[in-house]
Write a protein that holds these residues in place. Structure first.
Motif, PDB file in Angstrom:
ATOM      1  N   LEU A  29       0.823  -1.203   0.000  1.00  0.00           N
ATOM      2  CA  LEU A  29       0.000   0.000   0.000  1.00  0.00           C
ATOM      3  C   LEU A  29       0.859   1.256   0.000  1.00  0.00           C
ATOM      4  N   ALA A  30       1.870   1.266   0.852  1.00  0.00           N
ATOM      5  CA  ALA A  30       2.701   2.463   0.983  1.00  0.00           C
ATOM      6  C   ALA A  30       3.461   2.754  -0.304  1.00  0.00           C
ATOM      7  N   GLY A  31       3.903   1.715  -0.987  1.00  0.00           N
ATOM      8  CA  GLY A  31       4.683   1.909  -2.216  1.00  0.00           C
ATOM      9  C   GLY A  31       3.924   2.680  -3.272  1.00  0.00           C
ATOM     10  N   SER A  32       2.672   2.308  -3.507  1.00  0.00           N
ATOM     11  CA  SER A  32       1.896   3.007  -4.533  1.00  0.00           C
ATOM     12  C   SER A  32       1.629   4.455  -4.133  1.00  0.00           C
ATOM     13  N   VAL A  33       1.396   4.696  -2.860  1.00  0.00           N
ATOM     14  CA  VAL A  33       1.158   6.064  -2.402  1.00  0.00           C
ATOM     15  C   VAL A  33       2.423   6.902  -2.549  1.00  0.00           C
ATOM     16  N   ILE A  34       3.563   6.322  -2.197  1.00  0.00           N
ATOM     17  CA  ILE A  34       4.829   7.055  -2.312  1.00  0.00           C
ATOM     18  C   ILE A  34       5.149   7.360  -3.775  1.00  0.00           C
ATOM     19  N   VAL A  35       4.956   6.391  -4.648  1.00  0.00           N
ATOM     20  CA  VAL A  35       5.217   6.615  -6.080  1.00  0.00           C
ATOM     21  C   VAL A  35       4.291   7.694  -6.620  1.00  0.00           C
ATOM     22  N   PHE A  36       3.003   7.597  -6.329  1.00  0.00           N
ATOM     23  CA  PHE A  36       2.059   8.603  -6.814  1.00  0.00           C
ATOM     24  C   PHE A  36       2.403   9.976  -6.256  1.00  0.00           C
ATOM     25  N   GLY A  37       2.743  10.043  -4.968  1.00  0.00           N
ATOM     26  CA  GLY A  37       3.107  11.319  -4.356  1.00  0.00           C
ATOM     27  C   GLY A  37       4.353  11.919  -4.968  1.00  0.00           C
ATOM     28  N   THR A  38       5.341  11.070  -5.243  1.00  0.00           N
ATOM     29  CA  THR A  38       6.589  11.554  -5.838  1.00  0.00           C
ATOM     30  C   THR A  38       6.348  12.086  -7.247  1.00  0.00           C
ATOM     31  N   ILE A  39       5.604  11.348  -8.036  1.00  0.00           N
ATOM     32  CA  ILE A  39       5.316  11.781  -9.410  1.00  0.00           C
ATOM     33  C   ILE A  39       4.489  13.065  -9.403  1.00  0.00           C
ATOM     34  N   SER A  40       3.496  13.129  -8.524  1.00  0.00           N
ATOM     35  CA  SER A  40       2.660  14.334  -8.434  1.00  0.00           C
ATOM     36  C   SER A  40       3.492  15.541  -8.017  1.00  0.00           C
ATOM     37  N   ALA A  41       4.360  15.349  -7.030  1.00  0.00           N
ATOM     38  CA  ALA A  41       5.208  16.458  -6.581  1.00  0.00           C
ATOM     39  C   ALA A  41       6.133  16.923  -7.699  1.00  0.00           C
ATOM     40  N   TYR A  42       6.664  15.991  -8.457  1.00  0.00           N
ATOM     41  CA  TYR A  42       7.544  16.347  -9.577  1.00  0.00           C
ATOM     42  C   TYR A  42       6.769  17.164 -10.618  1.00  0.00           C
ATOM     43  N   LEU A  43       5.582  16.695 -10.982  1.00  0.00           N
ATOM     44  CA  LEU A  43       4.795  17.401 -11.999  1.00  0.00           C
ATOM     45  C   LEU A  43       4.392  18.799 -11.534  1.00  0.00           C
ATOM     46  N   VAL A  44       3.952  18.904 -10.295  1.00  0.00           N
ATOM     47  CA  VAL A  44       3.576  20.224  -9.771  1.00  0.00           C
ATOM     48  C   VAL A  44       4.801  21.132  -9.704  1.00  0.00           C
ATOM     49  N   GLY A  45       5.937  20.588  -9.294  1.00  0.00           N
ATOM     50  CA  GLY A  45       7.173  21.371  -9.252  1.00  0.00           C
ATOM     51  C   GLY A  45       7.586  21.861 -10.628  1.00  0.00           C
ATOM     52  N   MET A  46       7.458  21.003 -11.641  1.00  0.00           N
ATOM     53  CA  MET A  46       7.813  21.405 -13.007  1.00  0.00           C
ATOM     54  C   MET A  46       6.863  22.482 -13.526  1.00  0.00           C
ATOM     55  N   ILE A  47       5.585  22.344 -13.241  1.00  0.00           N
ATOM     56  CA  ILE A  47       4.620  23.357 -13.670  1.00  0.00           C
ATOM     57  C   ILE A  47       4.939  24.687 -12.996  1.00  0.00           C
ATOM     58  N   ARG A  48       5.226  24.643 -11.704  1.00  0.00           N
ATOM     59  CA  ARG A  48       5.568  25.874 -10.982  1.00  0.00           C
ATOM     60  C   ARG A  48       6.834  26.503 -11.559  1.00  0.00           C
ATOM     61  N   TYR A  49       7.841  25.684 -11.813  1.00  0.00           N
ATOM     62  CA  TYR A  49       9.088  26.180 -12.386  1.00  0.00           C
ATOM     63  C   TYR A  49       8.831  26.842 -13.739  1.00  0.00           C
ATOM     64  N   LEU A  50       8.054  26.176 -14.601  1.00  0.00           N
ATOM     65  CA  LEU A  50       7.776  26.730 -15.929  1.00  0.00           C
ATOM     66  C   LEU A  50       6.970  28.013 -15.846  1.00  0.00           C
ATOM     67  N   VAL A  51       6.023  28.063 -14.950  1.00  0.00           N
ATOM     68  CA  VAL A  51       5.215  29.282 -14.774  1.00  0.00           C
ATOM     69  C   VAL A  51       6.112  30.434 -14.321  1.00  0.00           C
ATOM     70  N   GLN A  52       7.015  30.185 -13.394  1.00  0.00           N
ATOM     71  CA  GLN A  52       7.915  31.228 -12.896  1.00  0.00           C
ATOM     72  C   GLN A  52       8.870  31.698 -13.989  1.00  0.00           C
ATOM     73  N   GLN A  53       9.292  30.791 -14.858  1.00  0.00           N
ATOM     74  CA  GLN A  53      10.243  31.140 -15.913  1.00  0.00           C
ATOM     75  C   GLN A  53       9.608  32.012 -16.980  1.00  0.00           C
ATOM     76  N   PHE A  54       8.333  31.764 -17.271  1.00  0.00           N
ATOM     77  CA  PHE A  54       7.692  32.446 -18.399  1.00  0.00           C
ATOM     78  C   PHE A  54       6.756  33.561 -17.986  1.00  0.00           C
ATOM     79  N   LEU A  55       6.552  33.791 -16.702  1.00  0.00           N
ATOM     80  CA  LEU A  55       5.670  34.895 -16.281  1.00  0.00           C
ATOM     81  C   LEU A  55       6.420  35.971 -15.578  1.00  0.00           C
TER      82      LEU A  55
END
Length: 150
Positions: free
Chosen positions: A124-150
């Motif tokens: 159970l923990a493995g799937s939650v950790i993987v999903f959390g890690t991927i979600s955090a990466y995607l949100v971080g990339m979106i934030r980074y891109l927004v900061q770079q272009f705005l």
């Protein structure tokens, strides 16, 4: 003669199913989830006032204490009754995740420490950790891109 199809069967059983009490269920979830958060806030204030933590650093021991309390209540069978009553109000906070992990460990304890408890707990923990890690990466990339272009 009536032929029973999936559609006819579904229509028939709907007559006998109880109607969900959405407002009552939402209210119970809100109250219990809110009370869990109040306990978390009280723990945070305790760590700040009694042990000299800063507001920022009090988060780690607060979450750890909530997880410990949740695991203990799960072991004693209290958290499961709370979950039956509150639904998502007890499942959404970090205490719900701790309850899920502890329940999986307790359910398979007869199979041994490694193959029972550890293996099933981390399924159970493995799937939650993987999903959390991927979600955090995607949100971080979106934030980074927004900061770079705005």
């Amino acid at each position: 003669m009536n032929v029973i199809t999936k559609e006819n069967y579904a229509k028939e059983i709907k007559k006998y199913q109880p109607k969900p009490k959405l407002f009552k269920n939402c209210l119970k979830a809100f109250i219990v989830g809110g009370l869990i958060c109040v306990v978390g806030q009280a723990l945070s204030v305790m760590y700040i006032e009694l042990f000299g933590f800063t507001e920022k650093s009090a988060g780690n021991p607060t979450v750890t204490t909530l997880i410990l309390i949740s695991a203990l209540l799960t072991g004693f069978g209290v958290y499961d009754r709370l979950g039956q009553f509150a639904g998502a109000g007890s499942a959404v906070p970090v205490t719900g995740f701790a309850n899920s992990i502890t329940s999986a460990a307790l359910e398979h304890k007869s199979e041994g420490i490694v193959l029972g408890v550890a293996t099933n707990m981390f399924k159970l923990a493995g799937s939650v950790i993987v999903f959390g890690t991927i979600s955090a990466y995607l949100v971080g990339m979106i934030r980074y891109l927004v900061q770079q272009f705005l």
